[in-house]
Scaffold this motif. Structure first.
Motif, short mmCIF file in Angstrom:
data_model
loop_
_atom_site.label_atom_id
_atom_site.label_comp_id
_atom_site.label_asym_id
_atom_site.label_seq_id
_atom_site.Cartn_x
_atom_site.Cartn_y
_atom_site.Cartn_z
N LEU A 1 0.57 0.52 -7.72
CA LEU A 1 1.26 0.00 -8.91
C LEU A 1 1.31 1.06 -10.01
CD1 LEU A 1 -0.09 -3.67 -9.15
CD2 LEU A 1 2.27 -2.96 -8.67
N GLN A 2 0.20 1.79 -10.20
CA GLN A 2 0.18 2.89 -11.18
C GLN A 2 1.18 3.97 -10.79
OE1 GLN A 2 -3.74 4.43 -12.43
NE2 GLN A 2 -4.64 2.78 -11.22
N ASP B 1 0.81 -1.22 0.00
CA ASP B 1 0.00 0.00 0.00
C ASP B 1 0.84 1.27 0.00
OD1 ASP B 1 -2.28 -1.62 0.29
OD2 ASP B 1 -2.06 -1.62 2.47
N ASN C 1 -4.65 1.89 -2.18
CA ASN C 1 -4.81 0.47 -2.46
C ASN C 1 -3.69 -0.01 -3.38
OD1 ASN C 1 -5.79 0.36 -5.44
ND2 ASN C 1 -7.10 1.92 -4.52
N ASN D 1 -3.45 -1.58 -6.20
CA ASN D 1 -3.55 -1.33 -7.64
C ASN D 1 -3.16 0.10 -7.99
OD1 ASN D 1 -4.40 -3.93 -8.26
ND2 ASN D 1 -6.56 -3.44 -7.98
N PHE D 2 -3.60 1.04 -7.16
CA PHE D 2 -3.24 2.44 -7.41
C PHE D 2 -1.75 2.65 -7.18
CE2 PHE D 2 -2.94 7.00 -6.28
CZ PHE D 2 -3.48 7.54 -7.43
#
Length: 468
Positions: free
Chosen positions: A335-336, A174, A330, A332-333
């Protein structure tokens, strides 16, 4: 700029820190007219080489000069002598009353917007940590390219700190480390927003964040701030009519007013976020400086929150020149965020991250924070006494529970731009309200008390009282 002369004037065996000597000598050159308004400063790297000092020493000196308004730094362009102070004009006006030598012995007293005192930067501890890193690890390990998310152990430590001290429930996945909170804002804006997206912001509020969102092409809508923080009822009225992508706020010690977002409004904001799908971007820029027994937990710590980005920094605790921040969201964010960061900053400052990690593990950071909390709480109380003594019938204020600044609201209708011109004649300065106001200038002054000496605080307040 004559760097050889500057080199000759440095007293390397004295008690005064070298970076403070450098800053003072540059100020002296500006005041005497050797350095002219608009003149480009040498790069920190070049100056460090010419003065035979570490580049970080020059960076700290420049940080003082920028914070006090002597020089201006334009990102990725140049750093130059400020053309706003006009010291030479002040000197001419005072010539019949005060001898120039007396003026040159007094620095401009600049009320910044809440910076820590650079004198208390834990330089010795940080230098020891650097040495430990280099002595403990092989050179190939130190120089190897690290993760775009930051040092894994450092991320793990930040995650643990947030879970223990701020009631959050995070894991390493995170967290992404950044070079300060402004980089965190930039990465967040470019990963979250698209051209035309609506972002709600506090008014008054933090203009560098507004500039970052507008750079992406977002459309900003200001929301009023009162004694309970951002007006969530106003947010609700807006989200019922428009598709809002994000709300940016500083709920712990609101910038610039220092108020704390009430618990009721926090719950209301989270409920609206969950219902309408907008992201809460929470900038917790000075969480470490809270003087009450129980600090307010971040909005991002609430279990019911779904869409959030939490931004924090260690720069205020260690030193503004030490650019270390972080983003929590989170996985996924994150990772971006990591993919974008890799394009603009391949790995960050891995050695600095490991050095600060060393300070955390050794307990140096905790001890430094404890000392600074005691120091700044006493300074806050002193400043409140000065306000009561000199400005009691002229301004309204609430003594903040934390942070390093006060928000002063003049009781009478006062032109704060003219006030600044008047106090400048006595070498006092502060930020005018256009720095914080979205459109129409709000009547208020954010006064940082931490970076000034007690004598300068008293002198500054007395002069403000004289002209208010």
């Amino acid at each position: 700029m004559n760097l050889k002369l500057l080199h000759a004037k440095l007293n390397r065996s004295g008690d005064k820190a070298i970076y403070i000597q450098i800053a003072d000598l540059i100020i002296e050159s500006i005041k005497s007219g050797v350095l002219k308004a608009g003149e480009t400063m040498p790069s920190t790297r070049h100056m460090a080489t010419e003065l035979s000092v570490n580049r970080n020493t020059v960076v700290l000196a420049f940080d003082i000069l920028i914070n006090e308004g002597w020089i201006i730094s334009e990102e990725r362009k140049k750093t130059y002598v400020s053309n706003k102070i006009q010291i030479s004009q002040v000197s001419k006006k005072k010539k019949s009353q005060i001898q120039p030598s007396e003026i040159f012995r007094n620095d401009l007293i600049f009320f910044d917007d809440g910076l820590p005192d650079a004198v208390y930067t834990p330089m010795k501890e940080l230098a020891r940590a650097y040495r430990r890193i280099f002595s403990r690890k092989a050179h190939w390990q130190i120089m190897n390219i690290a993760s775009e998310f930051g040092d894994d152990k450092f991320r793990e430590t930040i995650s643990s700190m947030l879970n223990q001290n701020r009631g959050m429930q995070t894991s390493v996945a995170d967290v992404c480390i950044t070079r300060g909170s402004q980089m965190a804002l930039f990465l967040t804006a470019h990963c979250l927003l698209e051209k035309g997206d609506v972002v709600l912001v506090e008014n008054p509020g933090y203009r560098p964040a507004w500039n970052t969102f507008e750079h992406v092409g977002a459309r900003l809508i200001p929301v009023n701030v009162d004694d309970d923080g951002i007006n969530v009822d106003q947010i609700e009225d807006i989200v019922k009519k428009k598709r809002v992508k994000a709300v940016f706020l500083t709920p712990h010690h609101q910038y610039p007013t220092t108020v704390t977002l009430s618990l009721a409004r926090r719950f209301q904001l989270i409920e609206l976020s969950n219902r309408y799908g907008f992201t809460i971007i929470e900038d917790d820029y000075d969480n470490e400086y809270h003087f009450n027994q129980r600090p307010i937990m971040p909005i991002s710590s609430f279990e019911s929150i779904r869409n959030y980005v939490y931004i924090g920094t260690l720069s205020k605790l260690i030193a503004p020149a030490v650019r270390v921040g972080y983003i929590v969201s989170n996985p996924n964010f994150i990772l971006q965020i990591g993919r974008l960061r890799k394009m603009v900053d391949l790995q960050g400052d891995a050695i600095m991250e490991q050095s600060i990690l060393d300070l955390i593990i050794s307990g140096d950071i905790r001890r430094h924070q404890k000392r600074m909390l005691t120091h700044y709480q006493a300074k806050r109380d002193l400043f409140a006494e000065l306000l009561d003594q000199h400005l009691k019938d002229k301004v309204l204020y609430q003594k903040p529970d934390g942070g390093l600044a006060f928000w002063l609201k003049p009781i009478n209708n006062t032109d704060l731009f003219q006030l600044k011109e008047k106090v400048n004649s006595e070498l006092i300065s502060f930020y005018t309200p256009d720095r914080f106001s979205y459109d129409r200038a709000i009547s208020g002054i954010r006064i940082g008390y931490a970076s000034l000496s007690e004598a300068n605080l008293e002198k500054g307040v007395r002069i403000l009282s004289k002209y208010l």
